[in-house]
Motif scaffolding. Structure first.
Motif, PDB file in Angstrom:
ATOM      1  N   ILE A 150      22.047 -34.963  39.010  1.00 48.61           N
ATOM      2  CA  ILE A 150      22.575 -35.246  37.866  1.00 48.61           C
ATOM      3  C   ILE A 150      22.922 -36.399  37.513  1.00 48.61           C
ATOM      4  O   ILE A 150      23.064 -37.001  36.855  1.00 48.61           O
ATOM      5  CB  ILE A 150      23.874 -34.741  37.869  1.00 48.61           C
ATOM      6  CG1 ILE A 150      23.967 -32.850  38.362  1.00 48.61           C
ATOM      7  CG2 ILE A 150      25.062 -34.732  36.579  1.00 48.61           C
ATOM      8  CD1 ILE A 150      23.083 -31.952  37.454  1.00 48.61           C
ATOM      9  N   ALA A 151      23.476 -37.642  38.288  1.00 45.82           N
ATOM     10  CA  ALA A 151      23.581 -38.392  37.737  1.00 45.82           C
ATOM     11  C   ALA A 151      22.190 -39.748  37.269  1.00 45.82           C
ATOM     12  O   ALA A 151      21.936 -40.381  36.712  1.00 45.82           O
ATOM     13  CB  ALA A 151      24.934 -39.742  38.845  1.00 45.82           C
ATOM     14  N   THR A 152      21.169 -39.114  38.025  1.00 50.89           N
ATOM     15  CA  THR A 152      19.878 -40.098  38.648  1.00 50.89           C
ATOM     16  C   THR A 152      18.985 -39.286  37.012  1.00 50.89           C
ATOM     17  O   THR A 152      18.765 -39.847  36.774  1.00 50.89           O
ATOM     18  CB  THR A 152      19.037 -39.137  39.872  1.00 50.89           C
ATOM     19  OG1 THR A 152      19.780 -40.438  40.532  1.00 50.89           O
ATOM     20  CG2 THR A 152      18.057 -39.917  39.625  1.00 50.89           C
ATOM     21  N   VAL A 153      19.421 -37.955  37.134  1.00 50.92           N
ATOM     22  CA  VAL A 153      18.559 -37.989  35.470  1.00 50.92           C
ATOM     23  C   VAL A 153      19.788 -37.930  34.322  1.00 50.92           C
ATOM     24  O   VAL A 153      18.889 -38.330  33.541  1.00 50.92           O
ATOM     25  CB  VAL A 153      18.845 -36.249  34.893  1.00 50.92           C
ATOM     26  CG1 VAL A 153      18.144 -35.624  33.977  1.00 50.92           C
ATOM     27  CG2 VAL A 153      18.295 -35.456  36.702  1.00 50.92           C
ATOM     28  N   LEU A 155      17.853 -40.829  31.853  1.00 51.61           N
ATOM     29  CA  LEU A 155      18.168 -40.582  30.159  1.00 51.61           C
ATOM     30  C   LEU A 155      18.128 -41.507  29.211  1.00 51.61           C
ATOM     31  O   LEU A 155      17.951 -41.975  28.427  1.00 51.61           O
ATOM     32  CB  LEU A 155      18.943 -39.493  29.515  1.00 51.61           C
ATOM     33  CG  LEU A 155      18.370 -38.222  29.399  1.00 51.61           C
ATOM     34  CD1 LEU A 155      20.181 -37.027  29.778  1.00 51.61           C
ATOM     35  CD2 LEU A 155      17.179 -37.302  28.790  1.00 51.61           C
ATOM     36  N   ARG A 156      18.990 -43.071  30.039  1.00 53.02           N
ATOM     37  CA  ARG A 156      19.082 -43.996  29.426  1.00 53.02           C
ATOM     38  C   ARG A 156      18.108 -44.557  29.763  1.00 53.02           C
ATOM     39  O   ARG A 156      18.069 -45.711  28.751  1.00 53.02           O
ATOM     40  CB  ARG A 156      20.742 -44.914  30.638  1.00 53.02           C
ATOM     41  CG  ARG A 156      21.082 -45.775  30.247  1.00 53.02           C
ATOM     42  CD  ARG A 156      20.471 -46.957  29.866  1.00 53.02           C
ATOM     43  NE  ARG A 156      19.630 -46.746  31.040  1.00 53.02           N
ATOM     44  CZ  ARG A 156      20.272 -48.230  32.366  1.00 53.02           C
ATOM     45  NH1 ARG A 156      21.411 -48.294  31.742  1.00 53.02           N
ATOM     46  NH2 ARG A 156      19.850 -48.286  33.014  1.00 53.02           N
ATOM     47  N   GLU A 199      15.180 -44.084  28.863  1.00 59.69           N
ATOM     48  CA  GLU A 199      14.328 -43.916  27.948  1.00 59.69           C
ATOM     49  C   GLU A 199      14.898 -43.740  26.191  1.00 59.69           C
ATOM     50  O   GLU A 199      14.328 -43.981  25.277  1.00 59.69           O
ATOM     51  CB  GLU A 199      13.926 -42.200  27.936  1.00 59.69           C
ATOM     52  CG  GLU A 199      13.323 -41.519  29.611  1.00 59.69           C
ATOM     53  CD  GLU A 199      13.273 -40.199  29.294  1.00 59.69           C
ATOM     54  OE1 GLU A 199      13.845 -39.703  28.593  1.00 59.69           O
ATOM     55  OE2 GLU A 199      12.781 -39.863  30.886  1.00 59.69           O
ATOM     56  N   GLY A 200      16.274 -44.574  26.530  1.00 59.78           N
ATOM     57  CA  GLY A 200      16.733 -45.018  25.279  1.00 59.78           C
ATOM     58  C   GLY A 200      17.642 -43.367  24.151  1.00 59.78           C
ATOM     59  O   GLY A 200      17.691 -44.194  23.599  1.00 59.78           O
ATOM     60  N   ARG A 201      17.275 -42.937  25.030  1.00 57.64           N
ATOM     61  CA  ARG A 201      17.900 -41.286  24.358  1.00 57.64           C
ATOM     62  C   ARG A 201      20.180 -41.657  24.450  1.00 57.64           C
ATOM     63  O   ARG A 201      20.214 -41.008  24.068  1.00 57.64           O
ATOM     64  CB  ARG A 201      17.494 -39.570  25.253  1.00 57.64           C
ATOM     65  CG  ARG A 201      16.333 -39.808  25.640  1.00 57.64           C
ATOM     66  CD  ARG A 201      15.414 -38.256  26.000  1.00 57.64           C
ATOM     67  NE  ARG A 201      14.603 -38.361  26.005  1.00 57.64           N
ATOM     68  CZ  ARG A 201      13.900 -37.306  24.771  1.00 57.64           C
ATOM     69  NH1 ARG A 201      14.969 -36.723  24.249  1.00 57.64           N
ATOM     70  NH2 ARG A 201      12.555 -37.215  24.371  1.00 57.64           N
ATOM     71  N   LEU A 202      20.225 -42.525  25.157  1.00 53.28           N
ATOM     72  CA  LEU A 202      21.375 -42.508  25.643  1.00 53.28           C
ATOM     73  C   LEU A 202      22.109 -43.893  25.641  1.00 53.28           C
ATOM     74  O   LEU A 202      20.932 -45.064  26.568  1.00 53.28           O
ATOM     75  CB  LEU A 202      22.476 -41.402  26.300  1.00 53.28           C
ATOM     76  CG  LEU A 202      21.982 -41.201  27.441  1.00 53.28           C
ATOM     77  CD1 LEU A 202      22.577 -42.041  28.506  1.00 53.28           C
ATOM     78  CD2 LEU A 202      21.957 -40.069  27.771  1.00 53.28           C
ATOM     79  N   ALA A 203      23.161 -44.472  25.329  1.00 51.56           N
ATOM     80  CA  ALA A 203      23.467 -45.313  25.874  1.00 51.56           C
ATOM     81  C   ALA A 203      24.958 -44.802  27.359  1.00 51.56           C
ATOM     82  O   ALA A 203      25.645 -43.924  26.594  1.00 51.56           O
ATOM     83  CB  ALA A 203      23.994 -46.173  25.451  1.00 51.56           C
ATOM     84  N   LEU A 204      25.281 -45.896  28.561  1.00 56.03           N
ATOM     85  CA  LEU A 204      26.241 -45.198  28.950  1.00 56.03           C
ATOM     86  C   LEU A 204      27.656 -45.995  27.906  1.00 56.03           C
ATOM     87  O   LEU A 204      28.842 -45.106  28.370  1.00 56.03           O
ATOM     88  CB  LEU A 204      25.717 -46.881  29.799  1.00 56.03           C
ATOM     89  CG  LEU A 204      24.652 -46.465  31.044  1.00 56.03           C
ATOM     90  CD1 LEU A 204      24.945 -46.904  32.162  1.00 56.03           C
ATOM     91  CD2 LEU A 204      25.044 -44.479  31.407  1.00 56.03           C
TER      92      LEU A 204
END
Length: 448
Positions: free
Chosen positions: A65-68, A72-73, A75-80
């Motif tokens: 799950i963490a790898t997905v 996403l990060r 790809e620019g879809r979210l920031a940590l």
């Protein structure tokens, strides 16, 4: 591997299965991306388990799950640093960040409300989030380590929302299939071990349930085999198969918090457990579900790792077994240093190397084979700092005091490098070079 090494590994496995009274126990050693030894003890039904027998992984699921999430990060879809509310609006804990969820520092409750989720048919996301009210956050977010299974149920939903399909479909298509892990599934398929509890005072077994845990499934649902988990262990050691970049995997391995502040033996990066043992730091995860124990640990520095799976609720020191298998392998057949080979470098970068001075203190700037820079005191008394390229004449600090900070190369009108500006600290070719922009200037009388 040498026969003597294989015997030592098998003897350690046999001792654990016998002393822990496990119905069955399988293990393998991974080196340089491949399984180099595997063994099995006990029975699954009437047969010895093999490398294709499925066991439940438990919390090793979390690493996938963490790898997905990291994909996403990237790809620019979210920031940590994003608050959860930005991606999953409507929860009572939307102020916690994605990084806090990954590193178990969100303060979120460890278990879902209601019955013990690991032995109960799971509720869906709507029911889970409705059961998590304002008291779901038990500690101040970011204040300390607090392992949260709920947090990874939340991250599973985050993955599903961003991809528009169930979390396992995403894990299968983006991780399992690219890595050739075709026997990792949410429920047992084909040859598999049933889970048991072993009576504490008699040699008898009690079957354990293995329900679909619903919205909590991303915290521990998956089943796998020695062959597949060997591939995943190799992934965590750096053989990413293009699923993640090496830099992102290294970021996941970086210590974010420690579980045991007194001794600093165990901690967490981003979805990855980190263990310090006998001078090495290994990465991976352990797993437990009723009837099953599992572990996957690897030393990224040497590429030697181990995995273990058993079908018992308790009694086996699963992490200690993995660590011992790594230790036996390294002691009897130590990994060889990587073979040095020359590389082609940009002459402009080569010209940066050599002696630089911070005030009167001499330092050496070196160019590494992977195109990075290191900076260290000449006398060897301090740390070696690494830098990765950001763009022309700009470098990002990778560790220690300068982590995340920027090193900039200053040049004169001819293009010759005259100084380095490391987060306002000026390094010059000679001590306090008056031609460099030394903060506060250089005394007009010079050295005397």
């Amino acid at each position: 591997m040498l026969d003597s090494t294989q015997l030592a590994l098998y003897r350690r496995l046999a001792r654990e299965q016998s002393a822990g009274r496990a119905p069955s126990l399988v293990a393998a050693v991974v080196r340089d991306g491949e399984i180099v030894w595997s063994g099995a003890r006990g029975r699954v039904g009437d047969a010895r388990p093999d490398n294709d027998t499925q066991y439940r992984l438990g919390s090793i699921t979390k690493t996938m799950i963490a790898t997905v999430v990291m994909r996403l990060r990237d790809e620019g879809r979210l920031a940590l640093t994003d608050p959860l509310e930005r991606h999953l609006p409507g929860t009572a804990f939307g102020f916690v960040t994605i990084a806090q969820l990954l590193s178990h520092t969100s303060g979120l409750t460890s278990e879902s409300p209601g019955g013990w989720w690991e032995r109960s048919p799971g509720a869906d996301w709507a029911a889970l989030t409705a059961s998590l009210g304002e008291d779901a956050t038990k500690l101040r977010p970011g204040s300390r380590f607090h392992y949260s299974n709920v947090g990874f149920g939340v991250l599973g939903e985050l993955v599903a929302r961003h991809r528009g399909r169930p979390w396992f479909d995403v894990v299968r298509d983006e991780i399992l299939i690219p890595l050739g892990m075709h026997r990792t599934t949410p429920h047992p398929e084909g040859a598999h071990a049933d889970g048991f509890a072993v009576h504490p005072f008699a040699d008898v077994l009690l079957p354990e349930p293995s329900p679909d845990t619903g919205a909590m499934a991303p915290a521990g649902q998956l089943w796998s085999t020695v062959t597949d988990l060997g591939r995943w262990t190799a992934f965590l050691g750096g053989h990413t198969g293009g699923v993640l970049s090496g830099n992102t995997l290294a970021e996941m391995h970086r210590m974010n918090t420690v579980d045991d502040a007194e001794v600093w033996a165990t901690g967490f990066g981003l979805g990855v457990m980190l263990v310090r043992h006998e001078g090495r730091q290994v990465a991976g995860h352990t797993g437990s579900m009723p009837g099953f124990l599992a572990a996957s640990l690897i030393d990224p520095a040497t590429g030697t790792g181990a995995l273990c799976m058993g079908n018992t609720t308790s009694g086996i020191g699963i992490a200690a077994l993995c660590l011992d298998l790594i230790g036996i392998t390294e002691k009897r057949e130590p990994a060889l240093d990587a073979e040095w080979q020359p590389s082609t470098v940009d002459p402009n970068l080569l010209a940066l190397t050599g002696l630089w001075h911070w005030g009167p203190a001499p330092h050496l700037l070196r160019l590494t084979g992977d195109g990075r820079l290191t900076l260290s005191p000449v006398d060897g008394s301090g740390r070696v700092f690494g830098f990765a390229p950001l763009g022309e004449d700009r470098w990002r600090g990778l560790n220690g005091y300068y982590s995340g900070e920027t090193l900039t190369v200053g040049r004169d009108a001819t293009g010759t490098a005259t100084h380095l500006n490391l987060v306002t600290f000026i390094f010059s070719r000679t001590p306090y070079d008056p031609a460099a922009p030394i903060p506060g200037g250089v005394h007009e009388a010079g050295w005397r």
